[in-house]
Design a protein around this motif. Structure first.
Motif, PDB file in Angstrom:
ATOM      1  N   PHE A  72      11.669 -42.817 -48.021  1.00 44.83           N
ATOM      2  CA  PHE A  72      11.849 -41.378 -47.891  1.00 44.83           C
ATOM      3  C   PHE A  72      13.318 -40.990 -47.851  1.00 44.83           C
ATOM      4  O   PHE A  72      13.759 -40.076 -48.551  1.00 44.83           O
ATOM      5  CB  PHE A  72      11.133 -40.910 -46.618  1.00 44.83           C
ATOM      6  N   PHE A  73      14.119 -41.710 -47.060  1.00 40.55           N
ATOM      7  CA  PHE A  73      15.528 -41.380 -46.944  1.00 40.55           C
ATOM      8  C   PHE A  73      16.283 -41.662 -48.238  1.00 40.55           C
ATOM      9  O   PHE A  73      17.230 -40.957 -48.578  1.00 40.55           O
ATOM     10  CB  PHE A  73      16.175 -42.159 -45.790  1.00 40.55           C
ATOM     11  N   LEU A  74      15.884 -42.702 -48.947  1.00 40.29           N
ATOM     12  CA  LEU A  74      16.570 -43.063 -50.187  1.00 40.29           C
ATOM     13  C   LEU A  74      15.888 -42.471 -51.411  1.00 40.29           C
ATOM     14  O   LEU A  74      16.333 -42.712 -52.530  1.00 40.29           O
ATOM     15  CB  LEU A  74      16.632 -44.590 -50.321  1.00 40.29           C
ATOM     16  N   LYS A  75      14.822 -41.717 -51.211  1.00 45.24           N
ATOM     17  CA  LYS A  75      14.064 -41.090 -52.296  1.00 45.24           C
ATOM     18  C   LYS A  75      13.639 -42.118 -53.337  1.00 45.24           C
ATOM     19  O   LYS A  75      13.894 -41.969 -54.538  1.00 45.24           O
ATOM     20  CB  LYS A  75      14.873 -39.961 -52.933  1.00 45.24           C
ATOM     21  N   LEU A  76      13.009 -43.176 -52.887  1.00 47.69           N
ATOM     22  CA  LEU A  76      12.493 -44.194 -53.790  1.00 47.69           C
ATOM     23  C   LEU A  76      11.076 -43.832 -54.214  1.00 47.69           C
ATOM     24  O   LEU A  76      10.321 -43.249 -53.442  1.00 47.69           O
ATOM     25  CB  LEU A  76      12.487 -45.563 -53.098  1.00 47.69           C
ATOM     26  N   ASP A  77      10.720 -44.212 -55.434  1.00 47.49           N
ATOM     27  CA  ASP A  77       9.362 -43.952 -55.900  1.00 47.49           C
ATOM     28  C   ASP A  77       8.421 -45.040 -55.381  1.00 47.49           C
ATOM     29  O   ASP A  77       8.824 -45.952 -54.655  1.00 47.49           O
ATOM     30  CB  ASP A  77       9.323 -43.867 -57.423  1.00 47.49           C
ATOM     31  N   MET A  78       7.160 -44.952 -55.775  1.00 49.83           N
ATOM     32  CA  MET A  78       6.155 -45.879 -55.262  1.00 49.83           C
ATOM     33  C   MET A  78       6.440 -47.318 -55.683  1.00 49.83           C
ATOM     34  O   MET A  78       6.245 -48.257 -54.910  1.00 49.83           O
ATOM     35  CB  MET A  78       4.764 -45.453 -55.742  1.00 49.83           C
ATOM     36  N   PHE A  79       6.924 -47.492 -56.911  1.00 51.12           N
ATOM     37  CA  PHE A  79       7.232 -48.840 -57.390  1.00 51.12           C
ATOM     38  C   PHE A  79       8.379 -49.454 -56.586  1.00 51.12           C
ATOM     39  O   PHE A  79       8.328 -50.622 -56.188  1.00 51.12           O
ATOM     40  CB  PHE A  79       7.581 -48.791 -58.878  1.00 51.12           C
ATOM     41  N   MET A  80       9.427 -48.669 -56.328  1.00 52.87           N
ATOM     42  CA  MET A  80      10.555 -49.172 -55.543  1.00 52.87           C
ATOM     43  C   MET A  80      10.145 -49.438 -54.100  1.00 52.87           C
ATOM     44  O   MET A  80      10.647 -50.368 -53.464  1.00 52.87           O
ATOM     45  CB  MET A  80      11.705 -48.164 -55.598  1.00 52.87           C
ATOM     46  N   ASN A  81       9.222 -48.633 -53.587  1.00 54.11           N
ATOM     47  CA  ASN A  81       8.723 -48.866 -52.241  1.00 54.11           C
ATOM     48  C   ASN A  81       7.981 -50.192 -52.164  1.00 54.11           C
ATOM     49  O   ASN A  81       8.123 -50.954 -51.199  1.00 54.11           O
ATOM     50  CB  ASN A  81       7.788 -47.714 -51.848  1.00 54.11           C
ATOM     51  N   LEU A  82       7.203 -50.497 -53.206  1.00 58.38           N
ATOM     52  CA  LEU A  82       6.502 -51.782 -53.255  1.00 58.38           C
ATOM     53  C   LEU A  82       7.482 -52.942 -53.331  1.00 58.38           C
ATOM     54  O   LEU A  82       7.308 -53.977 -52.671  1.00 58.38           O
ATOM     55  CB  LEU A  82       5.551 -51.808 -54.454  1.00 58.38           C
ATOM     56  N   LEU A  83       8.558 -52.775 -54.112  1.00 58.87           N
ATOM     57  CA  LEU A  83       9.582 -53.813 -54.191  1.00 58.87           C
ATOM     58  C   LEU A  83      10.275 -54.013 -52.846  1.00 58.87           C
ATOM     59  O   LEU A  83      10.613 -55.148 -52.477  1.00 58.87           O
ATOM     60  CB  LEU A  83      10.619 -53.455 -55.265  1.00 58.87           C
ATOM     61  N   MET A  84      10.472 -52.931 -52.101  1.00 56.02           N
ATOM     62  CA  MET A  84      11.085 -53.032 -50.780  1.00 56.02           C
ATOM     63  C   MET A  84      10.192 -53.833 -49.832  1.00 56.02           C
ATOM     64  O   MET A  84      10.663 -54.696 -49.084  1.00 56.02           O
ATOM     65  CB  MET A  84      11.327 -51.633 -50.219  1.00 56.02           C
ATOM     66  N   ILE A  85       8.886 -53.577 -49.879  1.00 52.66           N
ATOM     67  CA  ILE A  85       7.949 -54.335 -49.045  1.00 52.66           C
ATOM     68  C   ILE A  85       7.965 -55.808 -49.426  1.00 52.66           C
ATOM     69  O   ILE A  85       7.970 -56.699 -48.561  1.00 52.66           O
ATOM     70  CB  ILE A  85       6.534 -53.746 -49.184  1.00 52.66           C
TER      71      ILE A  85
END
Length: 285
Positions: free
Chosen positions: A237-250
């Motif tokens: 949310f803070f970095l405005k990442l999309d769903m794909f980037m959120n999955l990569l973060m996890i």
């Protein structure tokens, strides 16, 4: 509105179930061994099967535990998790609170009491030792987390998640150094490797939950991974990442568990109080 909030809570629990399965599968690949592969197609319902198995087990209440607090804290932790998921900026009423960001920290700060009473009610030496280490870790890194999360909000003079998301245009303070500090603090707050002092099995048997089993253990596990999911949402949310980037973060947070050793406890405290806090304060000022 009530239906939307119920849907958010239901999907949060489903997502936690799949995160645990993803972690087991991914760690199996990284360690070159078999992950869960027995239940249906690619064992997609393995986590659900484990949960149903745990809640079907009998709960043994030992004589030396403080039974009221021992059970009550489980439901307290679940309540905190469900409340904090309702604050996340989706289409629900709690999102529109003017100080929704402070509501997040208000609820999150109660998790220290969750670990405190959870361990103390077990009346076990190992639980008390794990509680002491975890509380020191939480108190230490929560200071840096507050400053890092408040930095963009102070710059934009906005303390509501909804309006922050609308007005945020990726300001210059989202530098590489900011992201590194944010990832380090979230790793520590979520007790992930290399800061997994919460569950130092080789040192303290099973940490603070050594006296918990059956359905109570499954709920503790659910709260732990639920807050991990929420922190991943917060970073995205803070970095405005999309769903794909959120999955990569996890996946990156899971990946650290496969190759990083556990940090030494005194070095962890030195890293925060002598290095990280100084960098955070310079960033903040």
């Amino acid at each position: 509105m009530f239906l939307m909030q119920t849907f958010i809570l239901f999907m949060s629990l489903i997502t936690v179930m799949f995160i645990t399965l993803t972690e087991r599968k991914f760690l199996g690949i990284l360690n070159n061994r078999k992950a869960p592969n027995f239940l249906l197609f690619m064992s997609i319902f393995q986590s659900l099967n484990d949960f149903l198995k745990l809640i079907s087990k009998k709960i043994l209440k030992m004589n030396f535990i403080m039974k009221i607090y021992w059970v009550m804290m489980i439901f307290f932790g679940m309540t905190m998790f469900l409340l904090i998921m309702l604050i996340f900026p989706l289409n629900n009423s709690l999102m529109y609170l003017y100080i929704s960001f402070y509501m997040f920290f208000l609820i999150y700060s109660f998790m220290a009491f969750f670990f405190l009473i959870l361990s103390y009610s077990s009346n076990s030496v190992y639980s008390i030792m794990a509680m002491t280490r975890v509380l020191i870790q939480i108190i230490s890194y929560e200071v840096g987390m507050i400053f890092l999360f408040m930095l963009p909000l102070f710059v934009m003079n906005e303390f509501n998640f909804f309006f922050y998301y609308i007005n945020n245009n990726m300001l210059l303070f989202f530098s590489m150094m900011y992201m590194i500090m944010l990832v380090m603090i979230v790793l520590s707050e979520m007790n992930r490797t290399p800061f997994d002092f919460l569950e130092s099995e080789t040192e303290l048997v099973s940490g603070f939950n050594v006296e918990y089993f059956s359905s109570l253990f499954s709920f503790i596990f659910l709260v732990e991974y639920g807050f991990f999911l929420f922190m991943m949402f917060m970073i995205s949310f803070f970095l405005k990442l999309d769903m794909f980037m959120n999955l990569l973060m996890i996946m990156m947070f899971i990946w650290t568990r496969a190759f990083m050793p556990r940090y030494r406890y005194d070095k962890m405290l030195n890293l925060f109080w002598k290095d990280l806090v100084l960098m955070v304060m310079v960033f903040f000022l």
